[in-house]
Design an enzyme around this catalytic site. Structure first.
Site, PDB file in Angstrom:
ATOM      1  N   CYS A 211       0.784  -1.242   0.000  1.00  0.00           N
ATOM      2  CA  CYS A 211       0.000   0.000   0.000  1.00  0.00           C
ATOM      3  C   CYS A 211       0.815   1.291   0.000  1.00  0.00           C
ATOM      4  O   CYS A 211       0.491   2.190  -0.767  1.00  0.00           O
ATOM      5  CB  CYS A 211      -1.059   0.009   1.080  1.00  0.00           C
TER       6      CYS A 211
ATOM      7  N   HIS B 103      -5.435  -1.392  -4.623  1.00  0.00           N
ATOM      8  CA  HIS B 103      -5.930  -0.303  -3.793  1.00  0.00           C
ATOM      9  C   HIS B 103      -6.802   0.596  -4.637  1.00  0.00           C
ATOM     10  O   HIS B 103      -6.409   0.993  -5.726  1.00  0.00           O
ATOM     11  CB  HIS B 103      -4.756   0.463  -3.171  1.00  0.00           C
TER      12      HIS B 103
ATOM     13  N   LYS C  25     -12.502  -4.315   8.231  1.00  0.00           N
ATOM     14  CA  LYS C  25     -12.418  -5.035   6.957  1.00  0.00           C
ATOM     15  C   LYS C  25     -13.558  -6.022   6.788  1.00  0.00           C
ATOM     16  O   LYS C  25     -14.077  -6.565   7.766  1.00  0.00           O
ATOM     17  CB  LYS C  25     -11.078  -5.748   6.842  1.00  0.00           C
TER      18      LYS C  25
ATOM     19  N   GLN D 124       0.665 -11.289  -3.253  1.00  0.00           N
ATOM     20  CA  GLN D 124      -0.757 -10.996  -3.107  1.00  0.00           C
ATOM     21  C   GLN D 124      -1.358 -10.604  -4.452  1.00  0.00           C
ATOM     22  O   GLN D 124      -0.678 -10.014  -5.285  1.00  0.00           O
ATOM     23  CB  GLN D 124      -0.950  -9.800  -2.157  1.00  0.00           C
TER      24      GLN D 124
ATOM     25  N   ARG E 197       7.174 -11.137   5.097  1.00  0.00           N
ATOM     26  CA  ARG E 197       6.870 -10.895   6.502  1.00  0.00           C
ATOM     27  C   ARG E 197       7.603 -11.935   7.332  1.00  0.00           C
ATOM     28  O   ARG E 197       7.551 -13.119   7.013  1.00  0.00           O
ATOM     29  CB  ARG E 197       5.356 -10.995   6.767  1.00  0.00           C
TER      30      ARG E 197
ATOM     31  N   HIS F  49      -8.291  -1.180   0.541  1.00  0.00           N
ATOM     32  CA  HIS F  49      -7.308  -2.250   0.312  1.00  0.00           C
ATOM     33  C   HIS F  49      -8.104  -3.506   0.007  1.00  0.00           C
ATOM     34  O   HIS F  49      -9.022  -3.815   0.759  1.00  0.00           O
ATOM     35  CB  HIS F  49      -6.489  -2.539   1.568  1.00  0.00           C
TER      36      HIS F  49
END
Length: 665
Positions: free
Chosen positions: A352, A403, A488, A399, A381, A534
RNA sequence: GCUGCUGUAGCUCAGUGGUAGAGCGCGUCAUUGGUAAUGACGAGGCCGGGAGUUCAAUUCUCCCUAGCAGCACCA
C-alpha cells in the site's frame, strides 16, 4: 403441583420438585433409559435437576445429535480431568470445554508436561470411570466457600477463576460419585455410564496458555475426539485420514509441484509443474482485473525505513519486517559486518505505501477517481517460526493486491463492485459457497472514534446494499478483529470437505491517505483526501494454490493441471504415431507429454493416474492405423475412441480457463 | 516465540553401544505387453549439526537447527 407441557402438547401435573428423569420414567422405561438431558423452556438442563415451576419440557436423547454430542464431549472432558488427577496427584485442573470434534482439558502438572506416552494410561483410567457409571450430581456453592475450598486443595487456577465471578454469586459444581468434583456451569449427563467407552480417543498433547494469553503460564493440554458411539468415532477417524491424503504438502511433493528447505524456511521453491498452475491462475486474475478497470503496476521490493516510519508500519509492525542495512558490509574480520549507524531499508511487508506514492505522482483530479491500482505484489513478513505451515503461512508471498482510491460517496459502489467481481471469481474457481464477515476495530489502532464509526458503517451499508448481508453468506460482525488502520470485510471460502478459509478481504482506510498525504482536486477546486480501499480476492497465490490443491485433492481442473494429457504407447511400433499425436496437441496449446517408454500399458496408466493427469491418450497399432486415440479420463475406466481431430477439439475446449469458456460459449 | 514429538538412501520407513537395512524410485539388461505395478541384476547413506559420556556413539546425555501437532501471532 406444577404443570409440565410436553412437545406433543400434552400436559402433566406433577409434584413440585419432580425431576425430568422421573417424568421420563413415568412415560416409559425405554425413554427413561435413553434420556440424556432435558430441554426446559428451551434451555438444556440436567435431567436430575428438580422442576419447581410450570415448564415446557422436552427430553433429549442421542437422536438430538447436536445437543447429545455437546453433552457427551463436555462429560468426556470431565472424565479426562478426573482420570488425570487420579493418576497424577498434585496436577491442578483448570478448564476443559468441548470442541468441534471432541474436547480438551488444560492441566497444570506438578512436574513435566504430559507427553503422548501418557495417553494410553489415561484413556484406560477414563474407561474405568465410565464403566463405574458414577452419578454426576449438581451442587450449588456460595462463591467464597468455593474459593476457600480451591485454595485449600491447592487449585490456584480454579480459585483465581472463581474469584472473578461476581461476589455473592452461587456457583454450581458437579460431583462425579463422591470423590471428585469440578466447578462447572453444566449441564451434564446423569452419570458417566451414559458415555460410550469406545467412542473416544485421546489424540494429542500440547502447550496452551492460561486464558489464552502468552504472558500467562503455559499449561499442558490434552486433546481428545469424542462421539456418541464407536461407529461415529470410526467415521471421524476415516475423515481425518481422507483429509490427510489431500494435504497440499504431501501432494506438492508427490506431484512435484514445489518444495521447502531450511535455507529459505517459509519460502516456496516452485517447481515447473507447480509454477504452471501459478501462471495460469495469475493470467486468469489479470484478465479479470483488466476487465474490471484495474490498472496494474509494479513497485519496489525494498524501501527506505523512513517511508515505513511515515506509513506507521515501522512503529507497529517492525518486529515482523525484514530489515536490510543500506551499507556495504565490512570485509575486515574483526569489525562488525554492519556498522551501528547504518541506514536501514526494509523488504515490503505490503504494497500500500508504494501505491500511495504512485498516486501522489502528479496532481489527481476528482475525475481520476475511482482509481483502481492493482499489483501482483511480492511481500515478505518475518512470521514466527511456529506459525509457518506449508503454502498456507509463508514468509514470502505474492498478493493479488489492489488499492482503490476514491471519494467517500463512491465507497458503497466500489465495495459492491468488488463483491460482484469476487463472487464471479470464486465460482469460476470451483467454490460455490463462502461467508462474509465484518471485522470491527481492534484494541491497538490508529484514527479517531468518529472515523471508525464511519468506516464500519460504510462497509456494513455496502454489504447490505449488495444484498449479501444474509443467511446464505453467514453474515456476521466480529468485534476486535479489524486491522490497526481499518475495519475489513472478510470472505471465507468453504472447500470440498467443509473446511473454511479466509481469502478475500476489502478494508476501508482513512488513515494511510492522511499519513502519506494523498490528495486530489475536487470539483470545487480545493484539495481533498481520498479514501483507500485495500482489497484482495485470492489473498496470496501461495495460500490460494494450497487451498485449491486440497479442495481438488490434487485433481486440478484441466485448465490448471500442470500436465493436461499424456500420450502413452502400447508398443514401440506406435511411437511415430504417438509423437504425431503429441505434436498436434502441443500445437493446439495443450500441455502434453509423450510416454514412449518400454513399459506395459498397465504400468503407464497407473503411474499417470497417480500423478493425477486428467487425460491419458492410449495409442497402439490399432489407433495408429485408424488415425484415432483411446482417451481415458482420470478416474474413469471407460474410454472414448476418438479421431485425432475430435480429441484435439475436446481437450482444447476442456483446457480453456473458465472466463474464456464463457466468451466462446 | 512457547509446549510436546520427530530428523536414517530421491520418497516412505525398519534397526543397532562395535560406522546400516526393506519397499518404492533410479540405472543396466531381457521382455513389445490393450487400460492402476513384467522380471533379473546394479548403483545410492558424514544415520540433521555441534559438544559430552565411553576403548568405541547413528544408538546414551546436553546444546543448536529444521520439520510436525497444538498454543500465541497473522497489520
Amino acid at each position: 403441583m406444577i404443570k409440565i407441557t410436553l412437545p406433543d402438547g400434552s400436559v402433566r401435573e406433577v409434584e413440585t420438585g419432580t425431576t425430568a428423569a422421573q417424568i421420563a420414567a413415568d412415560i416409559g422405561p425405554g425413554l427413561a433409559k435413553a434420556a440424556l438431558a432435558a430441554r426446559i423452556d428451551g434451555e438444556v438442563r440436567d435431567i436430575m435437576r428438580p422442576l419447581d415451576v410450570d415448564t415446557q419440557l422436552a427430553l433429549i436423547t442421542s437422536r438430538d445429535e447436536e445437543e447429545a454430542l455437546e453433552l457427551a464431549r463436555h462429560d468426556f472432558a470431565h472424565v479426562l480431568a478426573e482420570a488425570v488427577q487420579k493418576l497424577y496427584p498434585g496436577t491442578q485442573i483448570t478448564f476443559g470445554p468441548s470442541t468441534d470434534d471432541g474436547f480438551y482439558y488444560d492441566f497444570a502438572p506438578s512436574g513435566d508436561p504430559f507427553t503422548d506416552d501418557d495417553l494410553p494410561k489415561i484413556e484406560e483410567e477414563m474407561r474405568r470411570i465410565i464403566k463405574a457409571d458414577k452419578p454426576l450430581r449438581r451442587e450449588v456453592w456460595e462463591r467464597n466457600d468455593l474459593i476457600k475450598l480451591w485454595e485449600k486443595d491447592g487449585e490456584t487456577f480454579k480459585a483465581e477463576w472463581a474469584a472473578e465471578l461476581p461476589e455473592g454469586d452461587e456457583i454450581s459444581v458437579y460431583w462425579s460419585g463422591d470423590d471428585w468434583m469440578d466447578m462447572c456451569r453444566g449441564p451434564h449427563l446423569p452419570s458417566t455410564g451414559k458415555l460410550d467407552p469406545q467412542a473416544f480417543q485421546l489424540t494429542r498433547v500440547s502447550g496452551a496458555y492460561w486464558r489464552g494469553d502468552q504472558r500467562n503460564p503455559q499449561l499442558s493440554r490434552i486433546y481428545g475426539t469424542g462421539w456418541l458411539n464407536k461407529k461415529q468415532l470410526k467415521a471421524h477417524l476415516v475423515r481425518l485420514e481422507e483429509a490427510a491424503k489431500r494435504d497440499h504438502r504431501k501432494l506438492g511433493q508427490e506431484m512435484d509441484l514445489f518444495h521447502f528447505q531450511p535455507e529459505a524456511q517459509g519460502s516456496v521453491f516452485w517447481h515447473s509443474q507447480g509454477y504452471v498452475m501459478w501462471r495460469e491462475l495469475e493470467a486468469y486474475m489479470r484478465r479479470k482485473q483488466d476487465g474490471a478497470d484495474y490498472k496494474e503496476v509494479k513497485t519496489p521490493q525494498i524501501m527506505d525505513a523512513r517511508q515505513w516510519e511515515a506509513s506507521g508500519h515501522w512503529g507497529k509492525y517492525r518486529e515482523n519486517m525484514f530489515v536490510v542495512p543500506d551499507e556495504v558490509p565490512s570485509v575486515d574480520d574483526d569489525a562488525p559486518v554492519i556498522s551501528a549507524d547504518a541506514d536501514m531499508m526494509a523488504l515490503k511487508p505490503m504494497n500500500c505505501p508504494a501505491h500511495v506514492l504512485i498516486f501522489r505522482q502528479g496532481i489527481k483530479s476528482y475525475r481520476d477517481l475511482p482509481m483502481r491500482m492493482a499489483e501482483f505484489g511480492c511481500c515478505h513478513r518475518n512470521e514466527p517460526h511456529g506459525a509457518l505451515h506449508g503454502l498456507l503461512r509463508v514468509r514470502q508471498f505474492t498478493q493479488d493486491d489492489a488499492h482503490i482510491f476514491c471519494r467517500e460517496d463512491q465507497i458503497v459502489d466500489e465495495v459492491r463492485h468488488f463483491c460482484d467481481l469476487l463472487d464471479g471469481i470464486y465460482k469460476d474457481l470451483g467454490f460455490e459457497s463462502y461467508a462474509i464477515k465484518l471485522a470491527l476495530r481492534p484494541e491497538k489502532r490508529f484514527g479517531t472514534e468518529e472515523m471508525w464509526d464511519k468506516a464500519e458503517q460504510n462497509l456494513r451499508d455496502a454489504v447490505h446494499e449488495a444484498g449479501r448481508a444474509g443467511e446464505e453468506y453467514q453474515w456476521e460482525e466480529l468485534p476486535g478483529e479489524g486491522a490497526f488502520y481499518s475495519p475489513k470485510l472478510e470472505f471465507h471460502l468453504t472447500d470440498a470437505i467443509g473446511r473454511t478459509w479466509q481469502c478475500g478481504t476489502i478494508q476501508l482506510d482513512y488513515v494511510l491517505p492522511e499519513r502519506l498525504d494523498a490528495s486530489y482536486i475536487g470539483e470545487d477546486g480545493a484539495r481533498h483526501r481520498p479514501v483507500m480501499l485495500h482489497r484482495a480476492i485470492l489473498g496470496t497465490f501461495e495460500r490460494f494454490l494450497g487451498i485449491m490443491i486440497e479442495h481438488h485433492a490434487g485433481r486440478m481442473p484441466t485448465w490448471l493441471a500442470p500436465t493436461q494429457a499424456v500420450v502413452a504407447t502400447i508398443v514401440t511400433d506406435a511411437n511415430d504415431y504417438a509423437s504425431e499425436v503429441t505434436e498436434k496437441l502441443k500445437a493446439a496449446g495443450i500441455r502434453v507429454s509423450p510416454d514412449l517408454r518400454n513399459e506395459k500399458i498397465n504400468y503407464k496408466v497407473r503411474e499417470h493416474s497417480l500423478a493425477k493427469v486428467p487425460n491419458i491418450l492410449v495409442v497402439g497399432m490399432r489407433e495408429a492405423e485408424e488415425g484415432k486415440v483411446a482417451l481415458r479420463k482420470l478416474g474413469q475406466k471407460e474410454q472414448l475412441f476418438l479421431t485425432l481431430d475430435e480429441a484435439v477439439a475436446l481437450l482444447q475446449d476442456e483446457a480453456l480457463a473458465p472466463d474464456l469458456k464463457e466468451t466462446t460459449a
